[in-house]
Design an enzyme around this catalytic site. Sequence first.
Site, PDB file in Angstrom:
ATOM      1  N   SER A 183      37.525  57.853  56.392  1.00 55.28           N
ATOM      2  CA  SER A 183      36.867  57.193  57.584  1.00 55.28           C
ATOM      3  C   SER A 183      35.754  56.567  57.077  1.00 55.28           C
ATOM      4  O   SER A 183      34.388  57.533  56.842  1.00 55.28           O
ATOM      5  CB  SER A 183      37.303  58.310  58.338  1.00 55.28           C
ATOM      6  OG  SER A 183      36.828  57.863  59.804  1.00 55.28           O
ATOM      7  N   TYR A 189      38.063  66.959  62.156  1.00 56.21           N
ATOM      8  CA  TYR A 189      38.441  65.985  61.679  1.00 56.21           C
ATOM      9  C   TYR A 189      37.593  65.034  60.265  1.00 56.21           C
ATOM     10  O   TYR A 189      38.371  64.442  59.281  1.00 56.21           O
ATOM     11  CB  TYR A 189      38.645  64.588  62.957  1.00 56.21           C
ATOM     12  CG  TYR A 189      38.503  63.257  62.121  1.00 56.21           C
ATOM     13  CD1 TYR A 189      40.701  63.474  62.454  1.00 56.21           C
ATOM     14  CD2 TYR A 189      38.091  62.661  62.155  1.00 56.21           C
ATOM     15  CE1 TYR A 189      41.071  61.353  61.658  1.00 56.21           C
ATOM     16  CE2 TYR A 189      38.591  61.419  62.097  1.00 56.21           C
ATOM     17  CZ  TYR A 189      40.216  60.620  61.822  1.00 56.21           C
ATOM     18  OH  TYR A 189      39.745  59.325  61.541  1.00 56.21           O
TER      19      TYR A 189
HETATM   20  P1  NAD Z   1      47.899  55.654  64.883  1.00 60.51           P
HETATM   21  O1  NAD Z   1      48.023  56.819  66.334  1.00 60.51           O
HETATM   22  O2  NAD Z   1      48.540  54.226  64.980  1.00 60.51           O
HETATM   23  O3  NAD Z   1      48.529  56.268  63.557  1.00 60.51           O
HETATM   24  C1  NAD Z   1      48.287  57.458  63.512  1.00 60.51           C
HETATM   25  C2  NAD Z   1      50.017  58.015  63.228  1.00 60.51           C
HETATM   26  O4  NAD Z   1      50.444  59.024  61.942  1.00 60.51           O
HETATM   27  C3  NAD Z   1      50.689  57.981  63.458  1.00 60.51           C
HETATM   28  O5  NAD Z   1      51.489  56.901  64.671  1.00 60.51           O
HETATM   29  C4  NAD Z   1      51.892  59.462  63.698  1.00 60.51           C
HETATM   30  O6  NAD Z   1      53.327  58.163  63.011  1.00 60.51           O
HETATM   31  C5  NAD Z   1      51.813  59.019  62.524  1.00 60.51           C
HETATM   32  N1  NAD Z   1      50.869  60.636  62.452  1.00 60.51           N
HETATM   33  C6  NAD Z   1      50.600  61.886  63.286  1.00 60.51           C
HETATM   34  N2  NAD Z   1      50.762  62.917  63.068  1.00 60.51           N
HETATM   35  C7  NAD Z   1      51.671  63.170  62.391  1.00 60.51           C
HETATM   36  C8  NAD Z   1      52.803  64.139  61.838  1.00 60.51           C
HETATM   37  N3  NAD Z   1      52.564  65.787  62.438  1.00 60.51           N
HETATM   38  N4  NAD Z   1      53.422  64.175  60.662  1.00 60.51           N
HETATM   39  C9  NAD Z   1      53.925  62.937  60.450  1.00 60.51           C
HETATM   40  N5  NAD Z   1      53.241  61.070  60.871  1.00 60.51           N
HETATM   41  C10 NAD Z   1      52.001  61.756  61.661  1.00 60.51           C
HETATM   42  O7  NAD Z   1      45.871  55.441  64.643  1.00 60.51           O
HETATM   43  P2  NAD Z   1      45.215  55.059  63.766  1.00 60.51           P
HETATM   44  O8  NAD Z   1      43.854  54.902  64.408  1.00 60.51           O
HETATM   45  O9  NAD Z   1      45.578  53.669  62.856  1.00 60.51           O
HETATM   46  O10 NAD Z   1      45.516  55.993  62.450  1.00 60.51           O
HETATM   47  C11 NAD Z   1      45.926  55.760  61.447  1.00 60.51           C
HETATM   48  C12 NAD Z   1      44.810  56.288  60.243  1.00 60.51           C
HETATM   49  O11 NAD Z   1      43.676  55.514  59.921  1.00 60.51           O
HETATM   50  C13 NAD Z   1      44.923  57.645  60.374  1.00 60.51           C
HETATM   51  O12 NAD Z   1      44.674  58.254  58.779  1.00 60.51           O
HETATM   52  C14 NAD Z   1      43.227  57.946  60.470  1.00 60.51           C
HETATM   53  O13 NAD Z   1      42.459  59.456  60.425  1.00 60.51           O
HETATM   54  C15 NAD Z   1      42.285  56.665  60.178  1.00 60.51           C
HETATM   55  N6  NAD Z   1      41.446  56.379  60.701  1.00 60.51           N
HETATM   56  C16 NAD Z   1      41.527  55.890  62.118  1.00 60.51           C
HETATM   57  C17 NAD Z   1      40.458  55.229  62.564  1.00 60.51           C
HETATM   58  C18 NAD Z   1      40.393  54.457  63.982  1.00 60.51           C
HETATM   59  O14 NAD Z   1      39.110  53.813  64.661  1.00 60.51           O
HETATM   60  N7  NAD Z   1      41.868  54.149  64.558  1.00 60.51           N
HETATM   61  C19 NAD Z   1      39.288  55.133  62.055  1.00 60.51           C
HETATM   62  C20 NAD Z   1      39.226  55.778  60.927  1.00 60.51           C
HETATM   63  C21 NAD Z   1      39.924  56.324  60.339  1.00 60.51           C
END
Ligand code: NAD
Length: 294
Positions: free
Chosen positions: A186, A199
């Site tokens: 991230s 986080y």
């Molecule tokens: P999202 O909520 O769509 O995806 C996160 C997924 O993690 C969920 O769909 C869920 O299935 C899974 N998850 C959460 N807790 C879990 C658990 N205990 N067991 C199994 N699965 C679990 O959101 P996203 O933003 O697409 O996140 C995906 C990745 O991107 C994450 O690692 C997040 O940290 C990272 N990220 C997101 C952003 C942003 O702005 N959205 C920025 C930087 C990094």
Amino acid sequence: MSHLTNPLKKYYDGGYEWQPQKAPGVQAKMHPLPDCGEKTYRGTGKLKGRKALITGGDSGIGRAAAIAFAREGADIAISYLPFEEEDAQEVKHIIEHEDGKAILIPGDVSDENFCKELIKTAISELGGLDILVPNAGTQTANKDITTLTTEQILYTYSVNVFGMMWLVREAVPHMHPGSTIITTTSIQAYQPSEDLLDYAGTKAAIRAFTQAAAKQFAPKGIRVNGVAPGPIWTPLQICGGQLKEKLPEFGQDTLLKRAGQPAELADVYVYLASEASSYVTGAIYAITGGMLTA
Ligand code: NAD
Ligand code: MG
């Protein structure tokens, strides 16, 4: 000039309404709906014959990767929490409707035993594994460390870091030269926010793990790279990831003045998974709307 698209205006660039959901949230209930490339991603066979496991593949960034990988010809397994069945079924439907293969394996990646089972099941259902995307993540904003619970600290690290490490540890012995691992770190690993102490630390750990694992696995012919997203419109952000006062302006502080959409990350996951990136390992690709990672 009509073939050019202004990146400032390519996707929704307005503010966001407060719409809290219980974590991990259901994407289908969000407004506006995140764009995971459902209607736009076109494949050209870049991952034909490949076998991919994507955790958190039901929604957001993982869903964009899952749809793109499937359209590039890969067979897909996705994991998610049972709470997200509706989103997962939608991804499966999209992929199967296009004659792709999508296996659904619900469970909690903060549980070491589930991570072991997940890798075993994915390998037996797909007939092998050569792309691993440990992308599941959890994010809960907290303004004051004196109220940051031990439960939250342990859970954030368990999902984001330990789960990823357990999955990679279980998968690597089954992976052959040419296999690829893509982590999701991230912008928080580079520009940590004052309300994401736990986080941000997990995302820095993922970045270091990615670079260390790239060194360890290079002799095996397994490449390891990471993607560092900036603010992307996904369920993570509305179910505790952002404070109420920050959500309306989400993404507006980037150079491109809007949040990114998951669809805007898909090509990089495909690139890092495919042979096109054969000389790339230990790299972190920033997709941040211009926020600096160096
Ligand atoms: P999202 O909520 O769509 O995806 C996160 C997924 O993690 C969920 O769909 C869920 O299935 C899974 N998850 C959460 N807790 C879990 C658990 N205990 N067991 C199994 N699965 C679990 O959101 P996203 O933003 O697409 O996140 C995906 C990745 O991107 C994450 O690692 C997040 O940290 C990272 N990220 C997101 C952003 C942003 O702005 N959205 C920025 C930087 C990094
Ligand atoms: Mg989800």
